[in-house]
Design an enzyme around this catalytic site. Structure first.
Site, PDB file in Angstrom:
ATOM      1  N   ASP A 175      -5.953   4.867   9.907  1.00 58.09           N
ATOM      2  CA  ASP A 175      -7.365   5.043   9.534  1.00 58.09           C
ATOM      3  C   ASP A 175      -7.890   3.822   8.790  1.00 58.09           C
ATOM      4  OD1 ASP A 175      -7.121   7.537  10.532  1.00 58.09           O
ATOM      5  OD2 ASP A 175      -7.100   8.569   8.594  1.00 58.09           O
TER       6      ASP A 175
ATOM      7  N   GLU B 219      -9.508  13.851  14.746  1.00 60.38           N
ATOM      8  CA  GLU B 219      -8.945  14.093  13.413  1.00 60.38           C
ATOM      9  C   GLU B 219      -9.667  15.294  12.800  1.00 60.38           C
ATOM     10  OE1 GLU B 219      -8.360  11.066  10.554  1.00 60.38           O
ATOM     11  OE2 GLU B 219      -7.284   9.729  11.915  1.00 60.38           O
TER      12      GLU B 219
ATOM     13  N   HIS C 201       0.806  -1.218   0.000  1.00 61.46           N
ATOM     14  CA  HIS C 201       0.000   0.000   0.000  1.00 61.46           C
ATOM     15  C   HIS C 201       0.839   1.268   0.000  1.00 61.46           C
ATOM     16  CE1 HIS C 201      -3.398  -2.490   0.009  1.00 61.46           C
ATOM     17  NE2 HIS C 201      -4.258  -1.528   0.279  1.00 61.46           N
TER      18      HIS C 201
HETATM   19  P1  FAD Z   1       4.224  -1.841   2.065  1.00 61.84           P
HETATM   20  O1  FAD Z   1       3.728  -0.742   1.223  1.00 61.84           O
HETATM   21  O2  FAD Z   1       4.150  -3.198   1.506  1.00 61.84           O
HETATM   22  O3  FAD Z   1       5.717  -1.540   2.545  1.00 61.84           O
HETATM   23  C1  FAD Z   1       6.098  -0.253   2.963  1.00 61.84           C
HETATM   24  C2  FAD Z   1       7.595  -0.209   3.286  1.00 61.84           C
HETATM   25  O4  FAD Z   1       7.861  -0.983   4.446  1.00 61.84           O
HETATM   26  C3  FAD Z   1       8.477  -0.798   2.180  1.00 61.84           C
HETATM   27  O5  FAD Z   1       9.705  -0.153   2.164  1.00 61.84           O
HETATM   28  C4  FAD Z   1       8.651  -2.237   2.617  1.00 61.84           C
HETATM   29  O6  FAD Z   1       9.813  -2.814   2.099  1.00 61.84           O
HETATM   30  C5  FAD Z   1       8.701  -2.073   4.133  1.00 61.84           C
HETATM   31  N1  FAD Z   1       8.151  -3.219   4.833  1.00 61.84           N
HETATM   32  C6  FAD Z   1       6.974  -3.853   4.632  1.00 61.84           C
HETATM   33  N2  FAD Z   1       6.829  -4.835   5.535  1.00 61.84           N
HETATM   34  C7  FAD Z   1       7.921  -4.805   6.318  1.00 61.84           C
HETATM   35  C8  FAD Z   1       8.366  -5.571   7.432  1.00 61.84           C
HETATM   36  N3  FAD Z   1       7.639  -6.571   7.909  1.00 61.84           N
HETATM   37  N4  FAD Z   1       9.549  -5.260   7.988  1.00 61.84           N
HETATM   38  C9  FAD Z   1      10.304  -4.237   7.517  1.00 61.84           C
HETATM   39  N5  FAD Z   1       9.949  -3.506   6.459  1.00 61.84           N
HETATM   40  C10 FAD Z   1       8.766  -3.777   5.879  1.00 61.84           C
HETATM   41  N6  FAD Z   1      -0.552   5.397   7.205  1.00 61.84           N
HETATM   42  C11 FAD Z   1      -0.773   5.907   8.428  1.00 61.84           C
HETATM   43  O7  FAD Z   1       0.158   6.093   9.202  1.00 61.84           O
HETATM   44  N7  FAD Z   1      -2.041   6.243   8.822  1.00 61.84           N
HETATM   45  C12 FAD Z   1      -3.120   6.021   8.041  1.00 61.84           C
HETATM   46  O8  FAD Z   1      -4.231   6.312   8.446  1.00 61.84           O
HETATM   47  C13 FAD Z   1      -2.926   5.447   6.761  1.00 61.84           C
HETATM   48  N8  FAD Z   1      -3.958   5.189   5.957  1.00 61.84           N
HETATM   49  C14 FAD Z   1      -3.736   4.643   4.736  1.00 61.84           C
HETATM   50  C15 FAD Z   1      -4.828   4.352   3.913  1.00 61.84           C
HETATM   51  C16 FAD Z   1      -4.639   3.783   2.674  1.00 61.84           C
HETATM   52  C17 FAD Z   1      -5.835   3.466   1.814  1.00 61.84           C
HETATM   53  C18 FAD Z   1      -3.328   3.521   2.221  1.00 61.84           C
HETATM   54  C19 FAD Z   1      -3.110   2.944   0.869  1.00 61.84           C
HETATM   55  C20 FAD Z   1      -2.232   3.816   3.016  1.00 61.84           C
HETATM   56  C21 FAD Z   1      -2.431   4.373   4.283  1.00 61.84           C
HETATM   57  N9  FAD Z   1      -1.359   4.656   5.135  1.00 61.84           N
HETATM   58  C22 FAD Z   1      -1.591   5.174   6.377  1.00 61.84           C
HETATM   59  C23 FAD Z   1       0.018   4.471   4.693  1.00 61.84           C
HETATM   60  C24 FAD Z   1       0.574   3.128   5.121  1.00 61.84           C
HETATM   61  O9  FAD Z   1       0.876   3.143   6.496  1.00 61.84           O
HETATM   62  C25 FAD Z   1       1.870   2.869   4.379  1.00 61.84           C
HETATM   63  O10 FAD Z   1       1.640   2.922   2.998  1.00 61.84           O
HETATM   64  C26 FAD Z   1       2.418   1.512   4.741  1.00 61.84           C
HETATM   65  O11 FAD Z   1       3.721   1.397   4.262  1.00 61.84           O
HETATM   66  C27 FAD Z   1       1.574   0.479   4.061  1.00 61.84           C
HETATM   67  O12 FAD Z   1       1.708  -0.728   4.683  1.00 61.84           O
HETATM   68  P2  FAD Z   1       1.938  -2.019   3.820  1.00 61.84           P
HETATM   69  O13 FAD Z   1       1.785  -3.084   4.821  1.00 61.84           O
HETATM   70  O14 FAD Z   1       1.130  -2.104   2.608  1.00 61.84           O
HETATM   71  O15 FAD Z   1       3.488  -1.803   3.475  1.00 61.84           O
END
Ligand code: FAD
Length: 515
Positions: A153, A266, A90
């Site tokens: 969120d 918020e 994400h």
């Molecule tokens: P990914 O996008 O898969 O990875 C993000 C980064 O972390 C990459 O560099 C990856 O290599 C690394 N990574 C992933 N897993 C691990 C692990 N286990 N150990 C070490 N590194 C790792 N953020 C907020 O803070 N608050 C919000 O309310 C919020 N709302 C969101 C709503 C939506 C619809 C979206 C799309 C994003 C939102 N985000 C929010 C952002 C979100 O926290 C970040 O995009 C986060 O990185 C997404 O998590 P993911 O698990 O998909 O990680």
């Protein structure tokens, strides 16, 4: 076996490994889990942002921590291979991608840990780094009536993904971000070592990995603090015409003691128009609620402000007690009296509220279209200027999605983590969550994001990007500021060959080969 992989990848260009070589790769890694390569790496080269795509060498679905360590070790025996943990993909700007490298699908380990603990009378849950927060919520509430204290969120994000950034929502003013709500991690470092760390054990790795953008290690398990889960939530939105009043009330609420304020705070900016996405209709919480624009004072400008708050309660609380508590708090606010929207929802329903939006966006095709999002932390000292120029002029017609803004308190963040913040105790998160539309092209919206950042720099605003995205080392150095040296030292200790999270584009893979 690992040595064998080293030979394959050192002697061969990653790109030249044939599509049908999955079995050789697989045998070389000797994994319990599975590996996919060639044309079948599927989602591994894409993310929610939809702005970047790359071709990984292989997508690994590990069965557990040992598999992850094997992959990192194998990469470390080559001169060029990188490893990206992919949470739920994400990210917006390719942060979880590895061009020509290994992508580890952390979701395949999501079931590996789920263990409640009580330590000195406090409750915790050990969960997998690849677990989705929504599953952690549902299982903790249904099995123990307990829940984590600090959220995002949207909960279809992984534990490791948000802990690698910060994890922020309307509870962070009280409990800090998610990075302030874990006490132990299990991490696979860039040296392929499996290390348990906490405030007192391997503390440099513990604090470094929190907010560390995946640069120091892959989080395979986290110990998350829990609290008793409330049953219900009174969810409320009120409206302001003046930014100064909106910020004064928001700051008042986030600086009160627990019991003297709401449990969630918020806010968002919306355009003073009948636009269905960007305007008045975006405020009511229920289709039965009507936003009557006749209540907006004539003096209102191009944009209005909505403060969104919530109060937790239990099924055993009398409705009149909840009403009194809510009224007592709302009485102190200077919002427009007649523009007030309230709803009672279950606690789980409240935390899963964005899921509904997701379903809606999926139905109209907006969920899978590109998302040129921009997230910024802006100091209280700069927020009025930001509002005046960015919200009221540049974005006055809206962005096709929410423009969030709410205050956070620096003292709730641990300065030992890798997260970078602006100065001052109170700062705001501003999130421009664009759902791309018909109309301006994606490039134009990306350009507008750059224009906003450029303007912030030109005006000397005190800000830091959240979920940062930079291309050059100079920009990263500027981003980390006086924390750069510490970050580089940590990188050198835990991922000296810069194998991990190449999609962040902070460090280049080095060519030192492990003996
Ligand atoms: P990914 O996008 O898969 O990875 C993000 C980064 O972390 C990459 O560099 C990856 O290599 C690394 N990574 C992933 N897993 C691990 C692990 N286990 N150990 C070490 N590194 C790792 N953020 C907020 O803070 N608050 C919000 O309310 C919020 N709302 C969101 C709503 C939506 C619809 C979206 C799309 C994003 C939102 N985000 C929010 C952002 C979100 O926290 C970040 O995009 C986060 O990185 C997404 O998590 P993911 O698990 O998909 O990680």
């Amino acid at each position: 076996m690992i040595a064998c992989l080293g030979r394959i990848v050192q002697d061969t260009d990653a790109d030249s490994i044939p599509d049908d070589d999955v079995s050789t790769l697989s045998e070389s890694l000797d994994l319990q889990g599975t590996i996919e390569s060639g044309g079948i790496t599927g989602v591994a080269g894409k993310d929610f942002g939809g702005l970047y795509s790359v071709k990984p060498l292989a997508l690994i679905k590990p069965s557990g921590t040992e598999d992850i360590a094997r992959v990192v070790n194998a990469a470390s025996r080559t001169s060029h291979l990188t490893v990206a943990a992919r949470g739920n993909g994400h990210s917006i700007n390719g942060q979880a991608m590895a061009d020509g490298g290994f992508v580890i699908d952390m979701r395949s380990t999501e079931e590996n840990h789920f263990k409640p603990l009580t330590i000195d009378g406090s409750h915790y849950i050990d969960v997998s780094g690849g677990a989705l927060w929504e599953d952690v919520l549902k299982r903790c509430v249904s099995m123990f009536r307990l829940a984590p204290r600090s959220w995002t969120d949207y909960l279809s994000l992984t534990v490791g993904g948000t802990l690698s950034n910060a994890g922020v929502s309307g509870q962070a003013f009280r409990f800090g971000p998610q990075t302030s709500n874990v006490t132990e991690l299990e991490v696979v470092t860039g040296k392929g070592e499996i290390t348990v760390c906490s405030e007192t054990q391997n503390s440099e790795l513990f604090f470094g990995a929190l907010g560390g953008l995946g640069q120091l290690g892959i989080i395979t398990r986290a110990r998350v603090k829990l609290q008793r889960a409330p049953d219900m939530v009174r969810w409320i939105r009120v409206v302001y015409t003046e930014f100064e009043e909106f910020t004064r009330d928001a700051e008042f609420l986030v600086t009160q003691e627990e019991g003297e304020s709401f449990d969630y705070v918020e806010g968002f900016v919306f355009s003073n128009s009948d636009d269905p996405i960007n305007g008045w209709p975006s405020v009511p919480l229920d289709p039965d609620h009507e936003f009557n624009p006749a209540y907006i004072p004539q003096t209102a400008g191009s944009v209005l402000y909505c403060l969104e708050v919530a109060l937790h309660y239990r099924n055993s609380d009398r409705p009149s007690t909840v009403d009194t508590a809510v009224s007592r708090l709302l009485e102190r606010l200077g919002s427009i009296q007649r523009l007030k929207f309230q709803l009672n929802v279950s606690y789980v329903e409240f935390l899963l509220r964005v899921k509904q939006g997701e379903e809606h966006a999926k139905a109209n095709g907006n969920w899978d279209s590109p998302h040129p999002w921009l997230n910024i932390f802006i100091s209280k000292s700069s927020i009025v200027d930001f509002d005046r120029t960015v919200f009221r002029k540049m974005l006055k017609d809206g962005i096709g999605g929410p423009m969030l803004i709410y205050p956070l308190l620096r003292s709730k963040w641990d300065s030992r983590t890798s997260v970078v913040l602006p100065e001052g105790e109170i700062f705001y998160i501003v999130a421009l969550l664009r759902f791309v539309p018909k109309g301006p092209t994606v490039e134009k919206l990306v350009a507008q994001n750059h224009e906003i950042i450029k303007w912030c720099n030109k005006e000397g605003l005190d800000f830091k990007l959240y979920l940062p995205h930079y291309q050059s080392k100079e920009d990263w150095k500027r981003h980390f500021g006086n924390q750069w040296t510490r970050f580089v030292e940590r990188k050198t200790s835990f991922d000296p060959m810069a194998i991990l999270a190449p999609g962040q584009k902070i460090f280049k893979r080095t060519h030192i080969i492990k003996p």
